[in-house]
Design a protein around this motif. Sequence first.
Motif, mmCIF file in Angstrom:
data_model
loop_
_atom_site.group_PDB
_atom_site.id
_atom_site.type_symbol
_atom_site.label_atom_id
_atom_site.label_comp_id
_atom_site.label_asym_id
_atom_site.label_seq_id
_atom_site.Cartn_x
_atom_site.Cartn_y
_atom_site.Cartn_z
ATOM 1 N N LEU A 131 -39.103 40.477 26.736
ATOM 2 C CA LEU A 131 -40.248 40.613 27.453
ATOM 3 C C LEU A 131 -41.057 41.421 26.528
ATOM 4 C CD1 LEU A 131 -38.675 42.135 30.850
ATOM 5 C CD2 LEU A 131 -40.863 41.004 30.608
ATOM 6 N N ILE A 160 -29.901 32.801 34.306
ATOM 7 C CA ILE A 160 -30.994 32.048 33.660
ATOM 8 C C ILE A 160 -30.382 31.151 32.420
ATOM 9 C CG2 ILE A 160 -32.896 32.098 32.128
ATOM 10 C CD1 ILE A 160 -34.032 34.451 33.459
ATOM 11 N N ASN A 220 -31.395 25.227 20.667
ATOM 12 C CA ASN A 220 -31.739 26.665 20.984
ATOM 13 C C ASN A 220 -32.617 26.679 21.943
ATOM 14 O OD1 ASN A 220 -33.472 25.610 19.137
ATOM 15 N ND2 ASN A 220 -34.237 27.502 18.557
ATOM 16 N N HIS A 221 -33.010 27.760 22.463
ATOM 17 C CA HIS A 221 -34.219 27.788 23.262
ATOM 18 C C HIS A 221 -34.828 29.176 22.940
ATOM 19 C CE1 HIS A 221 -31.544 30.539 25.741
ATOM 20 N NE2 HIS A 221 -32.627 30.916 25.983
ATOM 21 N N SER A 222 -36.228 29.385 23.606
ATOM 22 C CA SER A 222 -36.909 30.611 23.519
ATOM 23 C C SER A 222 -37.374 30.848 24.701
ATOM 24 C CB SER A 222 -37.651 30.517 22.266
ATOM 25 O OG SER A 222 -39.069 29.516 22.668
ATOM 26 N N LEU A 223 -37.294 32.010 25.397
ATOM 27 C CA LEU A 223 -37.921 32.462 26.585
ATOM 28 C C LEU A 223 -38.750 33.733 26.341
ATOM 29 C CD1 LEU A 223 -38.608 32.542 29.408
ATOM 30 C CD2 LEU A 223 -36.139 33.451 29.917
ATOM 31 N N TYR A 224 -39.943 33.553 26.396
ATOM 32 C CA TYR A 224 -40.639 35.068 26.116
ATOM 33 C C TYR A 224 -41.409 35.177 27.199
ATOM 34 C CZ TYR A 224 -39.678 33.569 21.484
ATOM 35 O OH TYR A 224 -38.951 33.175 20.003
ATOM 36 N N MET A 225 -41.522 36.372 28.028
ATOM 37 C CA MET A 225 -42.246 36.885 29.181
ATOM 38 C C MET A 225 -43.281 37.781 28.646
ATOM 39 S SD MET A 225 -38.964 36.735 31.742
ATOM 40 C CE MET A 225 -39.624 37.603 33.073
ATOM 41 N N TYR A 226 -44.434 37.638 28.965
ATOM 42 C CA TYR A 226 -45.562 38.591 28.471
ATOM 43 C C TYR A 226 -45.930 39.215 29.809
ATOM 44 C CZ TYR A 226 -45.139 35.528 24.659
ATOM 45 O OH TYR A 226 -44.653 34.454 23.739
ATOM 46 N N ASN A 253 -47.441 35.967 31.933
ATOM 47 C CA ASN A 253 -47.139 34.557 31.861
ATOM 48 C C ASN A 253 -45.861 34.528 31.284
ATOM 49 O OD1 ASN A 253 -48.289 35.567 29.242
ATOM 50 N ND2 ASN A 253 -48.764 33.296 29.102
ATOM 51 N N HIS A 254 -45.191 33.390 30.973
ATOM 52 C CA HIS A 254 -44.198 33.543 30.294
ATOM 53 C C HIS A 254 -43.901 32.128 29.611
ATOM 54 C CE1 HIS A 254 -42.563 31.221 33.645
ATOM 55 N NE2 HIS A 254 -41.930 30.530 32.866
ATOM 56 N N SER A 255 -43.238 31.676 28.721
ATOM 57 C CA SER A 255 -43.056 30.400 27.976
ATOM 58 C C SER A 255 -41.700 30.394 27.756
ATOM 59 C CB SER A 255 -43.794 30.560 26.662
ATOM 60 O OG SER A 255 -43.101 31.265 25.842
ATOM 61 N N LEU A 256 -41.005 29.271 28.166
ATOM 62 C CA LEU A 256 -39.652 28.750 28.248
ATOM 63 C C LEU A 256 -39.662 27.480 27.389
ATOM 64 C CD1 LEU A 256 -36.609 28.753 28.298
ATOM 65 C CD2 LEU A 256 -36.834 28.257 30.784
ATOM 66 N N TYR A 257 -39.385 27.435 26.092
ATOM 67 C CA TYR A 257 -39.151 26.170 25.416
ATOM 68 C C TYR A 257 -37.483 26.070 24.991
ATOM 69 C CZ TYR A 257 -44.203 26.953 24.799
ATOM 70 O OH TYR A 257 -45.382 27.159 25.294
ATOM 71 N N MET A 258 -37.250 24.796 25.441
ATOM 72 C CA MET A 258 -35.809 24.682 24.880
ATOM 73 C C MET A 258 -35.757 23.352 24.009
ATOM 74 S SD MET A 258 -34.332 24.689 28.930
ATOM 75 C CE MET A 258 -32.515 23.948 28.609
ATOM 76 N N TYR A 259 -35.030 23.848 23.035
ATOM 77 C CA TYR A 259 -35.062 22.559 21.897
ATOM 78 C C TYR A 259 -33.844 21.759 21.867
ATOM 79 C CZ TYR A 259 -39.063 25.352 20.664
ATOM 80 O OH TYR A 259 -40.258 26.050 20.773
#
Lengths: 158, 158
Positions: A90, A106, A123-129, B123-129
Amino acid sequence: MSSSAELKKAGLKTTLPRLKILSMLENASIRHMTAEDVYKSLLDSGEEIGLATVYRVLTQFENAGLVIRHNFEGGRSVFELNDEGHHDHLVCMECGDVFEFYDKAIEERQQKVADESGFVLDNHSLYMYGVCEGIRKNGKCSINKRKLPSILTTSKRR
Amino acid sequence: MSSSAELKKAGLKTTLPRLKILSMLENASIRHMTAEDVYKSLLDSGEEIGLATVYRVLTQFENAGLVIRHNFEGGRSVFELNDEGHHDHLVCMECGDVFEFYDKAIEERQQKVADESGFVLDNHSLYMYGVCEGIRKNGKCSINKRKLPSILTTSKRR
DNA sequence: GGTATTATTGCTAATAATTTGTACTAACGT
DNA sequence: ACGTTAGTACAAATTATTAGCAATAATACC
């Protein structure tokens, strides 16, 4: 485990620059640092090092699994020691502070989505702003006493 | 709605470059394009346009809410028409294809995490690779017949 | 509809972050 | 301790993106 041993385990020779960078990451008050943060911090501590070396070593650390690279909004990479379990982030867009969290639900849903789509997840990246409580209530972040990370202050990119 | 009307609604003058770019985004077979993808596609279609204009216009479109900018791994931005509801992304690291998904449970948990942390989410971004089914089973993606997006093929960055 | 006003475009050059080339130096094995 | 090989420092190169500015096109006004 000593920094030297950690490097060995990661298959990296224990050199002075690597030790400096690793110990900087381990002891810094800021957990998420750009390459330049690391570079400047070392210079400030009186250590000699080249910026290119910092970039190179951080990439080696990333490949070795010692650190995680994040690309928060803003375009520049931040590095974090890979010493905890997986977690997501976050990010306060006002004070730049980064809060970490782990949410089992999640993670499970993500795996389910991938399974259903026939994906094998790497892998994944979840960033919340957003804006943190401290900023909203006090105009400044009560937790974050450090300087803003350069990613949010000095970057002119959006 | 016509492209021209969409631009007006977004508060942007209807100029030729903007129309070209918007219609390119609307009609392209690739949904997620880099600025350079858009630029090259237009040139390939015989349209004249400057690269700087593409960057500028895409940023204007982003600010106007017409497109969404994503920063997948690799460092360069990709743009997607903002014509569907919110969704997250699964990116195949082999064929470069992008699968979209929406998972209500994930969205709700994200909100919950933010609430509990005192964050007001922006906002958020969720990227799964990962690797898609087509690649794993056939060595090539059965769905993706288009060329790889430059982000995964031409970029030398990791 | 024609022209003034102002925003927009298209170049080219600038920038910022990051990577590479290369000559120097420091680790590690013996 | 010493040579071999890998690692470092510095400067120069790259890549994506942006900024400056003169030329051009789009609305506003007559």
